[in-house]
Design a protein around this motif. Structure first.
Motif, mmCIF file in Angstrom:
data_model
loop_
_atom_site.group_PDB
_atom_site.id
_atom_site.type_symbol
_atom_site.label_atom_id
_atom_site.label_comp_id
_atom_site.label_asym_id
_atom_site.label_seq_id
_atom_site.Cartn_x
_atom_site.Cartn_y
_atom_site.Cartn_z
ATOM 1 N N HIS A 248 -0.469 -7.450 6.693
ATOM 2 C CA HIS A 248 0.920 -7.456 6.247
ATOM 3 C C HIS A 248 1.698 -8.386 7.157
ATOM 4 C CE1 HIS A 248 0.780 -3.948 3.548
ATOM 5 N NE2 HIS A 248 -0.155 -3.521 4.358
ATOM 6 N N ASN A 249 2.391 -9.307 6.576
ATOM 7 C CA ASN A 249 3.255 -10.158 7.388
ATOM 8 C C ASN A 249 4.589 -9.453 7.556
ATOM 9 O OD1 ASN A 249 4.416 -12.176 8.755
ATOM 10 N ND2 ASN A 249 4.336 -13.685 7.111
ATOM 11 N N GLN B 78 3.239 3.471 5.062
ATOM 12 C CA GLN B 78 2.800 4.807 4.697
ATOM 13 C C GLN B 78 1.495 4.729 3.945
ATOM 14 O OE1 GLN B 78 6.847 5.964 3.401
ATOM 15 N NE2 GLN B 78 6.173 8.017 3.932
ATOM 16 N N LEU C 229 13.898 11.576 6.838
ATOM 17 C CA LEU C 229 14.522 12.638 6.054
ATOM 18 C C LEU C 229 13.502 13.377 5.194
ATOM 19 C CD1 LEU C 229 17.791 10.846 5.077
ATOM 20 C CD2 LEU C 229 17.458 12.595 6.779
ATOM 21 N N ASP C 230 12.417 12.698 4.848
ATOM 22 C CA ASP C 230 11.452 13.379 3.996
ATOM 23 C C ASP C 230 10.644 14.419 4.758
ATOM 24 O OD1 ASP C 230 10.553 11.154 5.347
ATOM 25 O OD2 ASP C 230 8.770 10.970 4.114
ATOM 26 N N ASP D 100 0.129 0.791 -11.066
ATOM 27 C CA ASP D 100 0.375 1.737 -9.983
ATOM 28 C C ASP D 100 1.566 2.619 -10.325
ATOM 29 O OD1 ASP D 100 -1.615 0.594 -8.656
ATOM 30 O OD2 ASP D 100 -0.397 -0.434 -7.157
ATOM 31 N N ASP D 101 1.652 3.720 -9.625
ATOM 32 C CA ASP D 101 2.813 4.569 -9.798
ATOM 33 C C ASP D 101 3.878 4.122 -8.825
ATOM 34 O OD1 ASP D 101 2.276 6.163 -11.920
ATOM 35 O OD2 ASP D 101 0.957 7.440 -10.764
ATOM 36 N N ILE E 212 12.096 16.438 7.011
ATOM 37 C CA ILE E 212 13.016 17.436 7.533
ATOM 38 C C ILE E 212 13.289 18.459 6.459
ATOM 39 C CG2 ILE E 212 15.371 17.779 8.328
ATOM 40 C CD1 ILE E 212 15.056 14.921 9.539
ATOM 41 N N LYS F 206 10.375 15.783 -1.974
ATOM 42 C CA LYS F 206 10.874 15.302 -0.692
ATOM 43 C C LYS F 206 10.088 14.121 -0.147
ATOM 44 C CE LYS F 206 12.484 17.744 2.579
ATOM 45 N NZ LYS F 206 13.929 17.660 2.578
ATOM 46 N N THR G 113 8.882 8.010 -1.048
ATOM 47 C CA THR G 113 9.127 6.998 -0.025
ATOM 48 C C THR G 113 9.483 5.700 -0.720
ATOM 49 O OG1 THR G 113 8.135 5.754 1.746
ATOM 50 C CG2 THR G 113 6.664 6.523 0.054
ATOM 51 N N TYR G 114 10.175 4.873 -0.047
ATOM 52 C CA TYR G 114 10.559 3.616 -0.674
ATOM 53 C C TYR G 114 10.613 2.512 0.363
ATOM 54 C CZ TYR G 114 15.218 4.440 1.205
ATOM 55 O OH TYR G 114 16.269 4.658 2.039
ATOM 56 N N SER G 115 10.473 1.285 -0.100
ATOM 57 C CA SER G 115 10.693 0.141 0.766
ATOM 58 C C SER G 115 11.810 -0.692 0.154
ATOM 59 C CB SER G 115 9.422 -0.683 0.915
ATOM 60 O OG SER G 115 8.926 -1.016 -0.341
ATOM 61 N N LYS H 61 -6.824 -5.647 5.325
ATOM 62 C CA LYS H 61 -5.552 -6.070 4.741
ATOM 63 C C LYS H 61 -4.643 -6.550 5.861
ATOM 64 C CE LYS H 61 -2.421 -4.674 1.131
ATOM 65 N NZ LYS H 61 -1.800 -3.626 0.376
ATOM 66 N N VAL I 69 0.983 1.065 2.616
ATOM 67 C CA VAL I 69 2.028 0.311 1.943
ATOM 68 C C VAL I 69 3.239 0.225 2.862
ATOM 69 C CG1 VAL I 69 3.508 0.191 -0.074
ATOM 70 C CG2 VAL I 69 1.243 1.143 -0.276
ATOM 71 N N ARG I 70 3.778 -0.945 2.935
ATOM 72 C CA ARG I 70 5.000 -1.098 3.721
ATOM 73 C C ARG I 70 6.151 -0.410 2.991
ATOM 74 N NH1 ARG I 70 8.032 -6.516 5.914
ATOM 75 N NH2 ARG I 70 9.976 -5.465 6.256
ATOM 76 N N THR I 71 6.866 0.439 3.677
ATOM 77 C CA THR I 71 7.962 1.124 3.004
ATOM 78 C C THR I 71 9.299 0.812 3.656
ATOM 79 O OG1 THR I 71 7.467 3.123 4.214
ATOM 80 C CG2 THR I 71 6.554 2.940 2.023
ATOM 81 N N ARG I 72 9.731 1.634 4.568
ATOM 82 C CA ARG I 72 11.109 1.478 5.028
ATOM 83 C C ARG I 72 11.243 0.507 6.185
ATOM 84 N NH1 ARG I 72 12.170 7.774 4.306
ATOM 85 N NH2 ARG I 72 9.934 7.678 4.356
ATOM 86 N N VAL J 103 -0.140 5.972 1.121
ATOM 87 C CA VAL J 103 0.163 6.692 -0.107
ATOM 88 C C VAL J 103 -0.835 6.314 -1.185
ATOM 89 C CG1 VAL J 103 2.622 6.956 0.313
ATOM 90 C CG2 VAL J 103 1.805 4.903 -0.789
ATOM 91 N N ASN K 132 5.375 7.791 -4.642
ATOM 92 C CA ASN K 132 5.251 9.233 -4.405
ATOM 93 C C ASN K 132 6.430 9.994 -4.990
ATOM 94 O OD1 ASN K 132 2.909 9.818 -3.242
ATOM 95 N ND2 ASN K 132 3.645 9.889 -1.137
ATOM 96 N N MET L 124 -1.843 5.016 -4.686
ATOM 97 C CA MET L 124 -1.188 4.058 -5.567
ATOM 98 C C MET L 124 -0.975 4.652 -6.947
ATOM 99 S SD MET L 124 -0.636 1.824 -3.529
ATOM 100 C CE MET L 124 -0.029 0.415 -4.422
ATOM 101 N N VAL L 125 -1.896 5.489 -7.389
ATOM 102 C CA VAL L 125 -1.738 6.147 -8.678
ATOM 103 C C VAL L 125 -1.627 7.627 -8.388
ATOM 104 C CG1 VAL L 125 -2.793 6.591 -10.891
ATOM 105 C CG2 VAL L 125 -3.044 4.362 -9.836
ATOM 106 N N LEU L 126 -0.598 8.224 -8.905
ATOM 107 C CA LEU L 126 -0.313 9.613 -8.554
ATOM 108 C C LEU L 126 -1.478 10.505 -8.966
ATOM 109 C CD1 LEU L 126 3.401 9.831 -9.589
ATOM 110 C CD2 LEU L 126 2.469 9.716 -7.314
#
Lengths: 694, 804
Positions: free
Chosen positions: A240-241, A272, A323-324, B194-195, A326, B216, B219-221, A238, A286-289, A274, B211, A276-278
């Motif tokens: 990611h740009n 992260q 923060l997640d 997806d979730d 801590i 806690k 996570t988010y983008s 994969k 996955v690109r997050t923050r 993660v 998630n 994709m399906v809980l």
């Protein structure tokens, strides 16, 4: 620069506002995090290496000054040993106890671009300009060349060990190679795509590579892509740009579920791992923050347990907490930007009004200006005599200055590099300034970790190896070794703080193991040791009247220790019992100086980067309910009400980006500021970005 | 005095003409052929291809608040309304299938304003009306905006975990809230597979959360393009793209999982309120704040626009009727005049008055059309546009537009930059046919008459400037024959002769400033009516220059009917509006309607009918020639309708057959219609109508011959059909009274089981076999058989019922 005199609104002080110290922090080139000791090693562009204690509010414990022409490209911990490699082609190990270079050996492969140690702590791999990956065996007290892996055509820019230690991924020009460490042969060759359009002709530099334990190789390249590869098949999984510019640095968390990438636009992107399906196990990156805390290229990132640390060309070390991760929010989990070193770079000759500024390669001596008249509080005064630069003292040799001092009378200047210590005498007749170097120095004064003069300028204290302090008497005739002050027991860490008492009876030393020793100068014996506190000492001073040692720690706690009674004072015990105000504890820069007001013995003056504070020990301590920053409120109250509302902490935030505050004998304060905006204007231009609404 | 009689006739006040189509997100049927949207108390069905309004689902008695396709049957749609019912419709035929009271199905979002989100289990029942008692509150404190609720994957598994609801406390973003950052949630969308939850924020950011069931470790983008709040979010059914829209009126398509890669579709009109996607992902539709639905192909090409009556924040111009097209004209899109056909309830076109790009951003002061007037023939249009209503520096233009016969539209003729030194209050055209004259009055105390230049350039220029004691004019009006101009200056009405521009007389009836002015028409043209701010309605006789009568009534709007003597007056008293219709000649209302609506009415218009009604009823005679439309402050366009009209509307809607308007191909004509006929033949199979089948057969032949050969089905198919059509049915050959009886019973059965199509088919088969037997059986046997068959049927029916 300018020197304005103004009276502070709080208290009665004339303030010399000094802005002519053109200190320029050096850009950050590499970061290395040691999980076990929680230490972060930072390499800067000027070749200096700093060690930060991550769990102690990121206090800068150790500074190893750099040298001219000694660029560091990579840093790596092997166990508790720290190695660096640079474009001069050598690998350097550091002596962290004495805060100096232990040895440097040449790798004979041309400039080294990257260095990586394996997790087992047995080998170091370096990537060289000539296209070789060289393996070094780490021995008890040195490293030894073992062999080369298959030589490639182009330079090795980045390296990463597989956690098992059996494979190495190397990032090069336009490709990534995976080596089997056993055989030394290449297992896979993966080609990184070049950019499209005009950048097609430019080769793609794989700036950073990370090898995960599940066999995924993650690379960041000059096209702006973060790519994931499979090492079994050697194929791209994969991509990611992330940016239009370069991805310069990558770092993966300890448990390999999070990845951060630093780009030349100054942003840090988090990925992260993660599901994709809980509730299911198919995880994806996955690109997050996105964190935007830098203005310039990010040259190094590191993901530590609870935070993302990044540093780059803008010379600030940014600690962005996750923060997640801590458990509970506290002062330790706030965003932290470290701009200035946690050491004093300014020395002040109090009696003669001279300032000594320490630059990496030279010293500057200035005489403060003079003003006349008295203005209303807060106004600036007319400057009668401008501040004057008396001296520009260049360092002999290639080493950078480690520490320097000027005697209170202004007659003596001393500085030390890693290899030499020089003492100068200053002659000042009217406007003729000349210095003479004191030639015959005692042998013990070959190098010092910290230097300090006694208050009557008759003695020089020089902290050297094994936590010992050498005592040298200086006079017109020359200088003479008097004796060595050694602690009775304890560690041999280098001393980073010295404090001498006004009456010349006591001297206190603090080392990086948080030990504070007090010596009696009359008997030249160790007097006592302050109980060891868990946080490092950032500043200390001995009260001229009561001879109590006042100590500030990195976690913003304060202690007052009576030297004569060898115990904490009652006030100190009260502070500990009642606790400090939340706003005081949450400040994120350490206090760097402790001063005492001779006219008011109950006043202790402290400063950090953002504020100046006077602690009045005679007033009650604030509790969490009282208003902490109450200067404006107090102003509006009447004299009687003021008494009931005031508390011990009087904070002045008039000054910003403070490097040093010093109290002069004539009740004037010298505040040395270095505005961050001035630093920003002197930095090289950042990458031009199109911004909305510009 | 004006006597008020209260008639017992209660007229129906009908909400008409462009209810909001943008209140709720529209839905696209599974086959992408229909677009359904809630509009007032109707659910309107549009064709996605032609953008035509096909028909509407009528039945709710109040605002429809939500529509959703029946997940079990894609040809059915649920709708819920403020009237407390949920109805299930067959939207192709427009048939109401089921109605449930005070209930909800899990897939329908049913919300009263500020009420919690509830999920109701719809009980399975064959009855048409059920009362659902099972109701569970999913979550309270949810905004009633539909973009604030979204359903995640696996809702049908009844797992409450996956109903992701919009709640500020759900993620508890305390850390960011305290900095004063504007990151309040505005909308939410769930990824179909997806979730992953996408949320839109007030500061224009879009966050993708993952998630999120961990307290806690969520996570988010963040993705940021919008510069204002994100109004709506929608994932495509495959989950590969995320669509977002906001005030910028740009549809943004984000590639899911690929960071910042995005596509734009700009300049869609008003700000985007909702986005919905068809289930195959081929069509998107966006609803906009200017009461518009745009249909967009997945290749990001606009393929259709469904425009309702554009209602901005307020209508600044009067309601007007374009004398040519008989369309209603009022403010439309910002800077435009819209032409709206009331008859067809369709937006005709926008006329760009300001001719400047409108910037969709809050807080900008931009040009708005504030006044407009048509001359009597519809060949001239005068408009006033204004900028700086709020600030002190006012900027305005008077524009005159000529109707161009060739292009059939208005063309700008003259722009007058400084017509007056202050704001124009009102303007009117003279109503004479020979010369056209425009009179404007402004706050600078002057009225000006504008005429077309005599030279061939025929631009407009000022002809006369008049004032009266430096008083501020309040209104102006021309008499029906344009021989008189009345201009009111505060409390005084001045009458001028437009030919000589001399002031003829003044009329005065203090106290109170004159608000409205109008001349009587036709036989009452000698009267001048005026209303004052002190709640007085006065009528002057212009021949005697004396007050004829006056009445103390608070009139907010006076509207004369151009085709009759009637004048309608709207009076706002004790929080509701009453309507009086009267003739100026007699102070007695023809018609009174109390409590028309609860808001003040400032805009009204008489719309001439295409063909006059012949209503003899005295109280409804005033509606014979024209219809009265009025606009409330809530921007509802209301009208009075007579009973006969409603009947007509109802009958016409019943006549509409949906299939006629959709994809009428020769194939369909041939096969579809024929199939229907066959069905009719078989099900009804009326023996009494013992007609030869010739006519129908000839229809088939006709179709066969008139259809182009290349669209005809295979000859083998046609052959049997053709032959069949020639055959004379063997049913009903015998004239037997018993059979008649039997058939009538059969008909009863048929009607009983109309609902179940499969049942009737089953019956048909049985019937066919029985018919063959009857030929050989005696009468007694037949009776026996009948009994047997009766029992048989019920049993069969039970079997079939239980089968599904």
């Amino acid at each position: 620069m300018m020197s304005t005199d103004l009276r502070s609104a709080m208290g009665e002080f004339k303030v010399h506002r000094v802005r002519f110290f053109d200190y320029m922090p050096s850009g950050i080139r590499a970061l290395a995090f040691n999980q076990d000791t929680e230490r972060m090693a930072v390499a800067r562009m000027d070749g200096s290496v700093e060690v930060f204690h991550c769990s102690d509010r990121f206090f800068q414990e150790k500074i190893i000054p750099g040298r001219e022409q000694f660029g560091i490209e990579g840093l790596s911990w092997v166990g508790e040993r720290l190695f660096s490699a640079g474009l001069n082609g050598g690998i350097t190990e550091y002596d962290l106890t004495n805060q100096k270079v232990k040895y440097t050996i040449d790798a004979y492969g041309g400039p080294i671009w990257t260095i990586a140690g394996n997790q087992q702590g047995t080998h170091l791999a370096v990537g060289c300009e000539d296209g070789t990956v060289k393996l070094f065996e780490v021995n008890e007290d040195n490293i030894q060349f073992e062999r080369n892996l298959d030589r490639q055509k182009s330079r090795i820019v980045s390296l990463s060990w597989h956690p098992s230690g059996s494979k190495i991924a190397a990032g090069m020009m336009d490709m990534i190679q995976v080596f089997n460490v056993e055989t030394g042969h290449s297992m896979h060759r993966m080609l990184a795509d070049r950019g499209v359009g005009t950048s097609r002709s430019k080769e793609c530099v794989v700036w950073s590579v990370v090898y995960l334990s599940d066999g995924t190789i993650i690379t960041g390249d000059s096209v702006g892509m973060v790519k994931l590869w499979d090492d079994q098949t050697g194929t791209l999984i994969k991509s990611h740009n992330v940016t239009k510019c370069d991805v310069l640095a990558l770092s993966v968390s300890q448990n390999e579920d999070s990845l951060v990438a630093g780009t030349s636009e100054g942003i840090v992107v988090q990925f992260q791992f993660v599901s994709m399906v809980l509730g299911k196990d198919d995880k994806e990156w996955v690109r997050t923050r996105t964190f935007r805390n830098h203005t310039h290229d990010i040259r190094a990132v590191a993901e530590i347990t609870t935070a993302v640390v990044s540093g780059g060309m803008d010379a600030q070390l940014v600690v962005r907490p996750l923060l997640d991760k801590i458990e509970e929010r506290s002062a330790a989990s706030a965003l932290r930007k470290i701009h200035f070193p946690h050491r004093r770079l300014v020395a002040c000759a109090r009696k003669s009004g001279l300032m000594l500024f320490q630059y990496p390669g030279h010293l500057e001596l200035w005489r403060l200006g003079e003003s006349e008249g008295k203005g209303i509080p807060g106004s600036s005064l007319f400057v009668k005599r401008n501040p004057e630069k008396l001296l520009h003292l260049k360092v002999k040799g290639e080493d950078h200055i480690r520490c320097s001092a000027v005697s209170p009378c202004g007659e003596w200047i001393v500085y030390s590099t890693a290899s030499t210590l020089r003492l100068y005498r200053l002659h000042c007749d009217n406007n003729n300034i000349s210095i003479t170097k004191i030639s015959k120095l005692p042998k013990v004064l070959s190098s010092a970790n910290q230097l300090c003069f006694s208050s009557d300028s008759s003695h020089l204290f020089s902290a050297s190896a094994q936590s010992s302090v050498h005592l040298v008497s200086i006079s017109q005739s020359g200088c003479k070794f008097v004796g060595t002050l050694k602690p009775k027991s304890g560690s041999h860490q280098a001393i980073h703080l010295l404090a001498a008492s006004e009456d010349g009876k006591w001297v206190a030393s603090a080392n990086s193991d948080h030990e504070v020793h007090i010596y009696n100068l009359q008997t030249r014996k160790a007097h006592c040791t302050v109980p060891i506190y868990s946080s490092a000492v950032t500043a200390m001073g001995i009260h001229p009247a009561t001879n109590c040692l006042f100590m500030m720690h990195a976690d913003q706690q304060m202690f007052e220790y009576s030297i004569e009674q060898k115990q904490y004072t009652d006030w100190s015990r009260t502070v500990q019992r009642k606790g400090l105000h939340r706003l005081w504890v949450e400040r994120d820069t350490p206090c760097l100086n402790v001063m005492f007001n001779p006219q008011n013995p109950s006043h202790v003056i402290l400063h950090d980067m953002y504020m100046l504070c006077i602690i009045d020990q005679s007033l009650p301590l604030p509790d969490d309910k009282t208003q902490f920053y109450n200067q404006l409120t107090l102003k509006s109250l009447t004299e009687e009400q003021r008494k009931s509302h005031s508390h011990a902490f009087k904070v002045c935030k008039t000054f910003k980006d403070i490097l040093c505050v010093e109290l002069m004998p004539d009740q004037s304060l010298v505040v040395v500021e270095r505005p961050l905006e001035d630093i920003a204007t002197q930095l090289p231009a950042p990458i031009k970005q199109k911004k909305f609404a510009t | 005095m004006l006597y008020i009689y209260i008639y017992i006739y209660i007229y129906n006040i009908v909400r008409c003409g462009g209810s909001k189509v943008n209140l709720r997100p529209p839905i696209i049927s599974t086959d992408s052929r229909f677009l359904l949207c809630a509009s007032g108390d109707l659910v309107k069905v549009y064709s996605t291809r032609t953008e035509e309004w096909l028909h509407s689902l009528q039945g709710h008695t109040n605002q429809v608040t939500g529509i959703a396709l029946n997940p079990a049957n894609h040809l059915q749609v649920y709708s819920c309304s403020v009237d407390g019912t949920v109805k299930l419709w067959d939207f192709i035929d427009g048939i109401l299938i089921k109605a449930a009271y005070e209930c909800n199905c899990l897939s329908v979002i049913y919300q009263k304003i500020n009420s919690p989100l509830v999920a109701v289990h719809l009980p399975k029942s064959a009855e048409q009306e059920v009362e659902a008692k099972e109701m569970s509150v999913v979550s309270s404190h949810i905004s009633s905006n539909p973009s604030c609720t979204a359903f995640g994957r696996g809702v049908r598994a009844h797992s409450p975990l996956h109903i992701m609801t919009f709640e500020p406390c759900f993620f508890s973003l305390k850390a960011t809230d305290k900095k004063g950052a504007k990151n309040a949630f505005t909308c939410i969308a769930c990824h179909p597979t997806d979730d992953c939850i996408a949320t839109g924020h007030e500061d224009g950011k879009i966050r993708l959360w993952r998630n999120f069931i961990h307290k806690k470790e969520y996570t988010y983008s963040t993705q940021h393009w919008h510069h204002n709040a994100v109004n709506t979010l929608c994932f495509t059914p495959e989950g590969t793209h995320l669509l977002s829209g906001g005030i910028e009126s740009v549809l943004v398509q984000w590639q899911y999982g690929a960071g910042n890669r995005k596509e734009f579709l700009p300049r869609l009109g008003g700000s985007i309120l909702h986005i919905s996607v068809s289930s195959d992902g081929q069509l998107f539709c966006t609803s906009h704040s200017d009461n518009k639905i745009t249909v967009i192909e997945s290749s990001f090409k606009v393929c259709g626009v469904i425009q309702g009556l554009v209602k901005g924040d307020g209508v600044l111009t009067d309601l007007m009727i374009d004398p040519r097209s008989k369309a209603l004209v009022l403010n439309g899109k910002p800077g435009h005049l819209q032409f709206y056909s009331l008859l067809r309830d369709k937006h005709l076109y926008n006329l760009d008055i300001v001719q400047q790009e409108y910037i969709y951003e809050a807080g900008l002061d931009q040009f708005e059309v504030v006044k407009a007037a048509f001359d009597i023939k519809g060949s001239w249009l005068a408009t006033v546009e204004e900028r700086g209503q709020k600030s002190s520096d006012l900027e305005f233009f008077l524009k005159l537009w000529a109707f161009d016969e060739r292009t059939q539209s208005f063309v700008l003729n003259t722009t007058i930059t400084a017509a007056h030194t202050d704001r124009i209050i009102s303007m009117c055209f003279s109503s004479s046919k020979e010369t056209t004259m425009l009179v404007t009055i402004a706050e600078d105390g002057q009225f000006k008459a504008w005429c077309q230049g005599a030279d061939d350039q025929n631009f407009w220029s000022c002809d006369f400037v008049g004032s009266y004691h430096n008083l501020k004019p309040t209104n102006c009006s021309f008499s029906a024959d344009s021989s008189l101009l009345a201009v009111s200056f505060q409390e005084v009405i001045t009458i001028w002769s437009p030919e000589t521009w001399e002031m003829l007389t003044t009329l005065c009836q203090p106290p109170g400033v004159i608000r409205d002015l109008c001349f009587g028409r036709l036989s009452c043209s000698k009267y001048l009516l005026g209303t004052t701010t002190r709640n007085l309605l006065c009528c002057w006789n212009l021949l005697t220059c004396a007050l004829e009568w006056s009445s103390s009534v608070e009139v907010s709007k006076l509207q004369p009917d151009p085709l009759s003597e009637n004048v309608a007056a709207f009076s706002y008293q004790s929080k509701h509006t009453d309507v009086f219709v009267f003739k100026p000649s007699e102070p007695r209302p023809l018609f009174t309607n109390k409590n028309v609506c609860s808001e003040k009415v400032h805009r009204a218009v008489f719309v001439p009918r295409e063909e006059p009604l012949n209503n003899c009823d005295e109280s409804s005679q005033w509606l014979n020639r024209s219809q009265l439309y009025f606009l409330t402050q809530n921007m509802d366009l209301l009208t009075f309708s007579t009973a006969t009209e409603e009947d007509r509307i109802l009958s016409s809607s019943k006549q509409l057959v949906i299939d006629d308007s959709v994809a009428v191909t020769p194939f369909y004509l041939l096969l579809g219609k024929h199939g229907q006929q066959q069905q009719k033949l078989n099900t009804q199979s009326h023996p009494a109508a013992d007609k030869p089948q010739q006519p129908q057969g000839s229809v088939t032949i006709k179709e066969l011959l008139h259809t182009p050969a290349h669209v005809l089905p295979a000859a083998s198919v046609l052959c049997s059909m053709f032959v069949n059509s020639l055959l004379i049915s063997n049913t009903g050959v015998q004239q037997d009274p018993l059979r008649e009886e039997m058939d009538s019973e059969k008909e009863e059965e048929d009607s009983e089981e109309e609902m179940e199509a499969c049942d009737s088919q089953q019956e048909l088969r049985v019937q066919g076999s029985v018919d063959e037997v009857t030929l050989k059986l005696s009468k007694a046997q037949e009776r026996e058989l009948k009994r047997v068959r009766k029992t048989d049927f019920s049993w069969m029916a039970g079997l079939i019922d239980s089968k599904p």
